[in-house]
Design an enzyme around this catalytic site. Sequence first.
Site, PDB file in Angstrom:
ATOM      1  CB  CYS A  48      -0.961   0.004   1.181  1.00 37.22           C
ATOM      2  SG  CYS A  48      -2.088  -1.389   1.157  1.00 37.22           S
TER       3      CYS A  48
ATOM      4  CG  HIS B 132      -3.074   3.477   1.728  1.00 38.50           C
ATOM      5  ND1 HIS B 132      -3.758   3.086   0.591  1.00 38.50           N
ATOM      6  CD2 HIS B 132      -3.121   2.418   2.580  1.00 38.50           C
ATOM      7  CE1 HIS B 132      -4.192   1.855   0.769  1.00 38.50           C
ATOM      8  NE2 HIS B 132      -3.827   1.426   1.956  1.00 38.50           N
TER       9      HIS B 132
ATOM     10  CG  ASN C  54      -6.743  -0.710   1.493  1.00 33.95           C
ATOM     11  OD1 ASN C  54      -6.072  -0.397   0.519  1.00 33.95           O
ATOM     12  ND2 ASN C  54      -6.209  -1.045   2.660  1.00 33.95           N
TER      13      ASN C  54
HETATM   14  N1  COA Z   1     -18.746  -7.694  10.318  1.00 40.97           N
HETATM   15  C1  COA Z   1     -19.234  -7.873  11.565  1.00 40.97           C
HETATM   16  N2  COA Z   1     -18.443  -8.161  12.624  1.00 40.97           N
HETATM   17  C2  COA Z   1     -17.130  -8.290  12.410  1.00 40.97           C
HETATM   18  C3  COA Z   1     -16.566  -8.118  11.121  1.00 40.97           C
HETATM   19  C4  COA Z   1     -17.429  -7.830  10.062  1.00 40.97           C
HETATM   20  N3  COA Z   1     -16.992  -7.638   8.802  1.00 40.97           N
HETATM   21  N4  COA Z   1     -15.234  -8.305  11.222  1.00 40.97           N
HETATM   22  C5  COA Z   1     -14.965  -8.564  12.507  1.00 40.97           C
HETATM   23  N5  COA Z   1     -16.107  -8.552  13.220  1.00 40.97           N
HETATM   24  C6  COA Z   1     -16.278  -8.779  14.648  1.00 40.97           C
HETATM   25  C7  COA Z   1     -15.112  -9.525  15.249  1.00 40.97           C
HETATM   26  O1  COA Z   1     -15.276 -10.922  15.081  1.00 40.97           O
HETATM   27  C8  COA Z   1     -15.173  -9.087  16.683  1.00 40.97           C
HETATM   28  O2  COA Z   1     -16.155  -9.818  17.343  1.00 40.97           O
HETATM   29  P1  COA Z   1     -15.830 -10.504  18.769  1.00 40.97           P
HETATM   30  O3  COA Z   1     -15.493  -9.345  19.675  1.00 40.97           O
HETATM   31  O4  COA Z   1     -17.087 -11.200  19.091  1.00 40.97           O
HETATM   32  O5  COA Z   1     -14.655 -11.402  18.507  1.00 40.97           O
HETATM   33  C9  COA Z   1     -15.672  -7.652  16.606  1.00 40.97           C
HETATM   34  O6  COA Z   1     -16.273  -7.508  15.304  1.00 40.97           O
HETATM   35  C10 COA Z   1     -14.588  -6.617  16.766  1.00 40.97           C
HETATM   36  O7  COA Z   1     -13.520  -6.951  15.910  1.00 40.97           O
HETATM   37  P2  COA Z   1     -12.202  -6.123  15.859  1.00 40.97           P
HETATM   38  O8  COA Z   1     -11.241  -6.777  14.906  1.00 40.97           O
HETATM   39  O9  COA Z   1     -11.725  -5.836  17.268  1.00 40.97           O
HETATM   40  O10 COA Z   1     -12.733  -4.752  15.232  1.00 40.97           O
HETATM   41  P3  COA Z   1     -12.001  -3.390  15.102  1.00 40.97           P
HETATM   42  O11 COA Z   1     -12.824  -2.359  15.730  1.00 40.97           O
HETATM   43  O12 COA Z   1     -10.551  -3.478  15.498  1.00 40.97           O
HETATM   44  O13 COA Z   1     -12.018  -3.137  13.546  1.00 40.97           O
HETATM   45  C11 COA Z   1     -10.730  -3.321  11.519  1.00 40.97           C
HETATM   46  C12 COA Z   1     -11.415  -4.063  12.642  1.00 40.97           C
HETATM   47  C13 COA Z   1     -10.135  -4.340  10.567  1.00 40.97           C
HETATM   48  C14 COA Z   1     -11.750  -2.466  10.766  1.00 40.97           C
HETATM   49  C15 COA Z   1      -9.620  -2.418  12.127  1.00 40.97           C
HETATM   50  O14 COA Z   1      -8.779  -3.179  12.955  1.00 40.97           O
HETATM   51  C16 COA Z   1      -8.787  -1.774  11.061  1.00 40.97           C
HETATM   52  O15 COA Z   1      -9.274  -0.956  10.318  1.00 40.97           O
HETATM   53  N6  COA Z   1      -7.491  -2.099  10.986  1.00 40.97           N
HETATM   54  C17 COA Z   1      -6.602  -1.543   9.984  1.00 40.97           C
HETATM   55  C18 COA Z   1      -6.810  -2.297   8.705  1.00 40.97           C
HETATM   56  C19 COA Z   1      -6.082  -1.662   7.562  1.00 40.97           C
HETATM   57  O16 COA Z   1      -6.139  -0.466   7.373  1.00 40.97           O
HETATM   58  N7  COA Z   1      -5.401  -2.479   6.748  1.00 40.97           N
HETATM   59  C20 COA Z   1      -4.743  -2.101   5.585  1.00 40.97           C
HETATM   60  C21 COA Z   1      -3.536  -1.275   5.862  1.00 40.97           C
HETATM   61  S1  COA Z   1      -2.739  -0.905   4.393  1.00 40.97           S
END
Ligand code: COA
Length: 322
Positions: A112, A249, A279
């Site tokens: 990215c 990004h 993304n």
């Molecule tokens: N829909 C519904 N629930 C979901 C889900 C989805 N698509 N994906 C995960 N969950 C659930 C999880 O299972 C978890 O449930 P649990 O607590 O019962 O286990 C809950 O939602 C919270 O998950 P979590 O991973 O803690 O969520 P978060 O608030 O950290 O958000 C991301 C997840 C991926 C959106 C966040 O971590 C993020 O944006 N990270 C950066 C990713 C990124 O930018 N990557 C590319 C970089 S170049």
Amino acid sequence: MSFTLKGMGSYLPSATFTNDDMAKIVDTNHEWIHSRSGISSRHFATEENTHDLAIQAAKIALTDANLNAVDLDAILVATFTPSEITPSVACRVADALEARDDILAYDLNGACSGFVYGLETANALLSTGKYKHILLIGAEVISKVLDFSDRRTCILFGDGAGAVVLSNTGEGRSLWSKTYRKFDAKCSLFAPGVPVNNPLVSHEAQPQKVQMDGTAIFQFAIEAIQRAIKEFTQETGMTLDDLDHVVLHQANQRITSYIAKTFKQTDEKFVSVIEDIGNTSAASIPIALTALKRDNRLHPGQKIMMIGFGAGLTYGAFVLSV
Ligand code: COA
């Protein structure tokens, strides 16, 4: 040294998948996705491959630059999802555009951060004086490597391409840039490579889909962007107040909004196109730049900062006046 953004263009595959469409594939819903990422829909390439998207974006950028393919001295494509390892996407673009045969054409993989790594490379090439016009493309078909059974990753990404023509003539200038990498022993963002096809080799089988530790990547992204902005200020004496646009990004609207708030900037200064594209990795910054121009918000003399961050781990920033 002149570094002019002579033209730009973007191309998205026609198939759109809303969050409701994603909810038919994995256990998710619009509210969860939108509140966590700012994404409402994304495009997936159902008939085209990475070079097809790259070629379309390149044609638009060349027209915008008022140049022909024969004017190009180099074609660089930032991608971590090439159509194949070889021929490179850059070679396929060169063939399709009927570019000259005495040019430099290759792909680079900064994940990215690929577009910003590409800007750094293009700037170095332009400053030699040997290269006058460079086509830099960010193009991805990430859907090829997405795990459509993993709701934590498949809802975040989309396919697309953006291209810019950079020239060492004109009024634009590169003002500051810096690229970085960070040790990532746990491989917190992973995409598969070529499967091992040799019976004599006993490599551990690699997962064949994208895997991500979302929390670790979120934290990394915030720290990476903050470091780049702080070093920009320390080394140039400028702050974000001196800039007209910041193009991060497009990984997650929460990352963008957090950075804007931390540095006491308006949301408007931080270009955002993530809602409709997700993304798109190396393509996201040139797609955002093209949107800025299309919306008539890009004007001569303006200063723009672009920051990429992603797998590797890699990150980098590039500041220019247009
Ligand atoms: N829909 C519904 N629930 C979901 C889900 C989805 N698509 N994906 C995960 N969950 C659930 C999880 O299972 C978890 O449930 P649990 O607590 O019962 O286990 C809950 O939602 C919270 O998950 P979590 O991973 O803690 O969520 P978060 O608030 O950290 O958000 C991301 C997840 C991926 C959106 C966040 O971590 C993020 O944006 N990270 C950066 C990713 C990124 O930018 N990557 C590319 C970089 S170049």
